[in-house]
Design a protein around this motif. Structure first.
Motif, PDB file in Angstrom:
ATOM      1  N   UNK A  99       0.815  -1.214   0.000  1.00 33.59           N
ATOM      2  CA  UNK A  99       0.000   0.000   0.000  1.00 33.59           C
ATOM      3  C   UNK A  99       0.848   1.263   0.000  1.00 33.59           C
ATOM      4  N   UNK A 100       1.875   1.299   0.833  1.00 36.02           N
ATOM      5  CA  UNK A 100       2.707   2.493   0.953  1.00 36.02           C
ATOM      6  C   UNK A 100       3.373   2.848  -0.376  1.00 36.02           C
ATOM      7  N   UNK A 101       3.959   1.853  -1.033  1.00 38.22           N
ATOM      8  CA  UNK A 101       4.671   2.120  -2.278  1.00 38.22           C
ATOM      9  C   UNK A 101       3.717   2.428  -3.432  1.00 38.22           C
ATOM     10  N   UNK A 102       2.538   1.851  -3.401  1.00 38.96           N
ATOM     11  CA  UNK A 102       1.542   2.212  -4.418  1.00 38.96           C
ATOM     12  C   UNK A 102       1.218   3.697  -4.319  1.00 38.96           C
ATOM     13  N   UNK A 103       1.018   4.173  -3.090  1.00 36.55           N
ATOM     14  CA  UNK A 103       0.671   5.579  -2.887  1.00 36.55           C
ATOM     15  C   UNK A 103       1.838   6.498  -3.239  1.00 36.55           C
ATOM     16  N   UNK A 104       3.055   6.032  -2.986  1.00 38.41           N
ATOM     17  CA  UNK A 104       4.220   6.845  -3.345  1.00 38.41           C
ATOM     18  C   UNK A 104       4.373   6.935  -4.862  1.00 38.41           C
ATOM     19  N   UNK A 105       4.109   5.840  -5.556  1.00 33.69           N
ATOM     20  CA  UNK A 105       4.194   5.855  -7.023  1.00 33.69           C
ATOM     21  C   UNK A 105       3.177   6.835  -7.595  1.00 33.69           C
ATOM     22  N   UNK A 106       1.920   6.737  -7.120  1.00 34.73           N
ATOM     23  CA  UNK A 106       0.872   7.631  -7.616  1.00 34.73           C
ATOM     24  C   UNK A 106       1.186   9.086  -7.261  1.00 34.73           C
ATOM     25  N   UNK A 107       1.645   9.321  -6.022  1.00 30.87           N
ATOM     26  CA  UNK A 107       1.945  10.679  -5.585  1.00 30.87           C
ATOM     27  C   UNK A 107       3.077  11.310  -6.355  1.00 30.87           C
ATOM     28  N   UNK A 108       4.013  10.508  -6.864  1.00 34.66           N
ATOM     29  CA  UNK A 108       5.138  11.052  -7.613  1.00 34.66           C
ATOM     30  C   UNK A 108       4.784  11.313  -9.083  1.00 34.66           C
ATOM     31  N   UNK A 109       3.777  10.612  -9.591  1.00 35.94           N
ATOM     32  CA  UNK A 109       3.401  10.779 -10.999  1.00 35.94           C
ATOM     33  C   UNK A 109       2.493  11.989 -11.206  1.00 35.94           C
ATOM     34  N   UNK A 110       1.546  12.175 -10.300  1.00 32.02           N
ATOM     35  CA  UNK A 110       0.570  13.267 -10.458  1.00 32.02           C
ATOM     36  C   UNK A 110       0.958  14.457  -9.582  1.00 32.02           C
ATOM     37  N   UNK A 111       1.061  15.634 -10.230  1.00 34.47           N
ATOM     38  CA  UNK A 111       1.408  16.836  -9.478  1.00 34.47           C
ATOM     39  C   UNK A 111       0.233  17.275  -8.608  1.00 34.47           C
ATOM     40  N   UNK A 112      -0.979  16.981  -9.056  1.00 34.18           N
ATOM     41  CA  UNK A 112      -2.185  17.296  -8.293  1.00 34.18           C
ATOM     42  C   UNK A 112      -3.006  16.013  -8.162  1.00 34.18           C
ATOM     43  N   UNK A 113      -4.267  16.134  -7.796  1.00 37.18           N
ATOM     44  CA  UNK A 113      -5.101  14.945  -7.652  1.00 37.18           C
ATOM     45  C   UNK A 113      -5.471  14.346  -9.007  1.00 37.18           C
ATOM     46  N   UNK A 114      -5.865  13.073  -8.974  1.00 37.32           N
ATOM     47  CA  UNK A 114      -6.214  12.363 -10.203  1.00 37.32           C
ATOM     48  C   UNK A 114      -7.637  12.743 -10.636  1.00 37.32           C
ATOM     49  N   UNK A 115      -7.780  13.080 -11.899  1.00 33.98           N
ATOM     50  CA  UNK A 115      -9.094  13.356 -12.479  1.00 33.98           C
ATOM     51  C   UNK A 115      -9.358  12.307 -13.571  1.00 33.98           C
ATOM     52  N   UNK A 116     -10.623  11.949 -13.744  1.00 27.11           N
ATOM     53  CA  UNK A 116     -10.949  10.972 -14.775  1.00 27.11           C
ATOM     54  C   UNK A 116     -12.349  11.247 -15.344  1.00 27.11           C
ATOM     55  N   UNK A 117     -12.566  10.804 -16.557  1.00 29.27           N
ATOM     56  CA  UNK A 117     -13.879  10.890 -17.189  1.00 29.27           C
ATOM     57  C   UNK A 117     -13.921   9.890 -18.339  1.00 29.27           C
ATOM     58  N   UNK A 118     -15.121   9.423 -18.635  1.00 26.54           N
ATOM     59  CA  UNK A 118     -15.316   8.426 -19.711  1.00 26.54           C
ATOM     60  C   UNK A 118     -14.387   7.223 -19.531  1.00 26.54           C
ATOM     61  N   UNK A 119     -14.237   6.817 -18.269  1.00 27.62           N
ATOM     62  CA  UNK A 119     -13.448   5.639 -17.915  1.00 27.62           C
ATOM     63  C   UNK A 119     -11.972   5.748 -18.313  1.00 27.62           C
ATOM     64  N   UNK A 120     -11.455   7.005 -18.360  1.00 29.17           N
ATOM     65  CA  UNK A 120     -10.046   7.220 -18.646  1.00 29.17           C
ATOM     66  C   UNK A 120      -9.489   8.286 -17.701  1.00 29.17           C
ATOM     67  N   UNK A 121      -8.235   8.097 -17.322  1.00 30.09           N
ATOM     68  CA  UNK A 121      -7.573   9.092 -16.477  1.00 30.09           C
ATOM     69  C   UNK A 121      -7.205  10.293 -17.320  1.00 30.09           C
ATOM     70  N   UNK A 122      -7.591  11.489 -16.838  1.00 29.64           N
ATOM     71  CA  UNK A 122      -7.227  12.717 -17.548  1.00 29.64           C
ATOM     72  C   UNK A 122      -5.785  13.072 -17.196  1.00 29.64           C
TER      73      UNK A 122
END
Length: 523
Positions: A444-467
């Protein structure tokens, strides 16, 4: 025959720097007693400062005197500074011994305190050590502040550093094996997804040792990014100067952590709760309808439990955890590096960096200029010392030459930085090989670190795709290039093909080197 007790005292710095020793004092006192036909009842030996009477051995001495006051005539020592270095407390303690009918005296500075005029000499003998103590204290403060202003930290090393020496045997902080834990602590806190104690528990599980109190001081210590904090003193205001020691983190990371902690203190940011293994994206997702941060929860159906990421009233947007996780996994596949592609990609990057390094290479003329400035500074100092130049002229010329030297030195640093970038890019791009596999197989910890390092802000999505609006621009380009490569056969991959695809993506070859490298450094 008089019964006496002997008191010998030395502090560690006196013994090392001045040649005092307990054995030497004791022998002198014993010789004195033998010559004067004194009977020695007890010898008290102290290795402690005389700033106060709160000394372990002196307390035993006082207790002994109270129990045996009828048998003791005198307490003697070498000099009055062995007795105390505090004038006010000395008079009070002499009064205590007078009440016990025990005389106190120094064999090298003897006084008959029944004579009033001898009280003046007592005042001199007692005040001199106190004045010396005060002067020494001021010298220590002055020396430490001078060292701090030069960027040299001379206090006890904080967690992550050891006290060491540089080439000229002066104090220097040296990173130790705890440095990696300090860096990780700042990185975790910067995400805003962890409590301070939660971070400490994670680090302890990996081998880091610290109390809660000590760890609380870590996250606001300027030393870790290379700053040296200097307290206000008299008319001087508090300030922070650049240290000469090796930093463990960047100034940007330190500032981000301070902002997170400040927001929590002001109530602008809630302290995160403990994370659930079923919801690794909690705290990262924004609702595509109302753009607010989504929550996560599990509800029970007729036959099983269902997990959701959901918004709050009045939006009520709700998405199963499986579909959200599938969207993120699909996105990670887009930015995933194929090993062969990564190697070709890095070769192109290396060529560009090598070209830039050659352009920035410093010639012999640069070093001639630098040596010339160094010579001028030495001659300037000689003129000032010999009296051929006044202080104002010296300071003005010195500042001018030092500015030129600093500019020449900065060019050297820039040249060295270009060389280091080659290894940085190699390490960073290698870490994006099979990023989707890494994510799937992380805790869990490393998953969150990977996501936190890729996105400068929060994750947004629409039409079943990550913006990708909040995505680092570099990764956006990588995803576009990857999509182009999927149409090609693996055996057709060449450096020219990869380079052509990079050029097609809005000139990414040139833009890449001007982009923010923070993500690659964090990965």
């Amino acid at each position: 025959m008089k019964n006496v007790i002997l008191y010998v005292r030395v502090s560690t710095d006196e013994q090392a720097g001045r040649g005092y020793s307990l054995r030497d004092q004791e022998q002198k006192l014993l010789n004195y007693c033998q010559n004067n036909n004194f009977n020695v009842l007890h010898i008290f030996r102290e290795d402690y400062s005389a700033k106060t009477f709160k000394r372990p051995e002196f307390k035993k001495l006082l207790e002994y005197c109270k129990k045996n006051k009828k048998d003791i005539h005198q307490m003697i020592f070498i000099k009055w500074d062995r007795f105390s270095r505090n004038t006010a407390e000395s008079y009070q303690m002499i009064g205590v011994f007078n009440e016990l009918a025990i005389q106190v005296n120094a064999i090298e500075q003897p006084l008959d305190l029944t004579i009033p005029e001898q009280g003046l000499m007592l005042a001199v003998y007692l005040s001199m050590p106190e004045v010396e103590n005060h002067r020494r204290s001021l010298n220590v403060i002055s020396g430490m502040r001078r060292a701090f202003k030069e960027g040299r930290y001379v206090g006890y090393a904080p967690k992550g550093y050891d006290n060491g020496k540089d080439a000229i045997k002066k104090p220097l902080l040296i990173p130790n094996e705890d440095a990696k834990y300090i860096q990780e602590a700042f990185e975790l806190m910067a995400t805003g997804n962890y409590r301070r104690n939660e971070i400490l528990y994670k680090l302890k599980a990996k081998g880091f040792n610290s109390s809660k109190t000590a760890f609380a001081k870590v996250l606001d210590n300027h030393l870790y990014y290379g700053g040296v904090f200097i307290k206000a003193y008299k008319e001087e205001k508090e300030t922070i100067v650049e240290g000469i020691h090796e930093p463990i983190i960047t100034k940007a990371l330190f500032d981000k952590v301070q902002q997170v902690m400040y927001n929590r203190k002001r109530g602008n940011q809630k302290v995160p709760k403990a994370h659930n293994e079923n919801f690794p994206l909690k705290g990262f997702l924004l609702c595509p309808v109302c753009n607010k941060q989504m929550r996560a929860s599990t509800s029970k159906g007729r036959t099983q439990y269902y997990s959701y990421y959901h918004c709050v009233s009045p939006c009520k947007g709700r998405y199963t955890s499986d579909e959200v996780h599938d969207m993120v996994n699909a996105f990670l596949s887009d930015i995933n590096f194929d090993k062969q592609f990564q190697e070709l990609y890095f070769e192109i990057i290396k060529e560009k960096l090598t070209e830039e390094t050659k352009q920035k290479a410093l010639g012999a003329k640069h070093y001639e200029n630098l040596n010339s400035i160094e010579d001028k500074l030495i001659k300037l100092q000689d003129l000032y010392i010999d009296g051929d130049m006044d202080k104002a002229g010296y300071e003005s010329a010195k500042q001018r030459y030092e500015n030129i030297r600093a500019e020449l030195k900065s060019k050297e640093a820039s040249s060295e930085d270009s060389k280091k970038l080659v290894e940085l890019y190699k390490t960073a791009t290698e870490k994006f090989v099979a990023i989707d596999y890494q994510y799937d197989n992380s805790d869990l910890e490393h998953k969150r670190r990977i996501i936190g390092s890729i996105f400068e802000k929060n994750i947004q999505f629409e039409n079943k795709k990550v913006r990708t609006t909040s995505l680092n621009p570099i990764l956006n380009e990588i995803a576009s290039i990857n999509r182009g490569l999927r149409a090609k056969k693996k055996k057709d991959l060449t450096k020219n093909l990869v380079k052509s695809l990079m050029v097609e993506q809005r000139g990414v070859v040139s833009n890449y080197f001007n982009s923010d490298l923070r993500l690659l450094q964090k990965k």
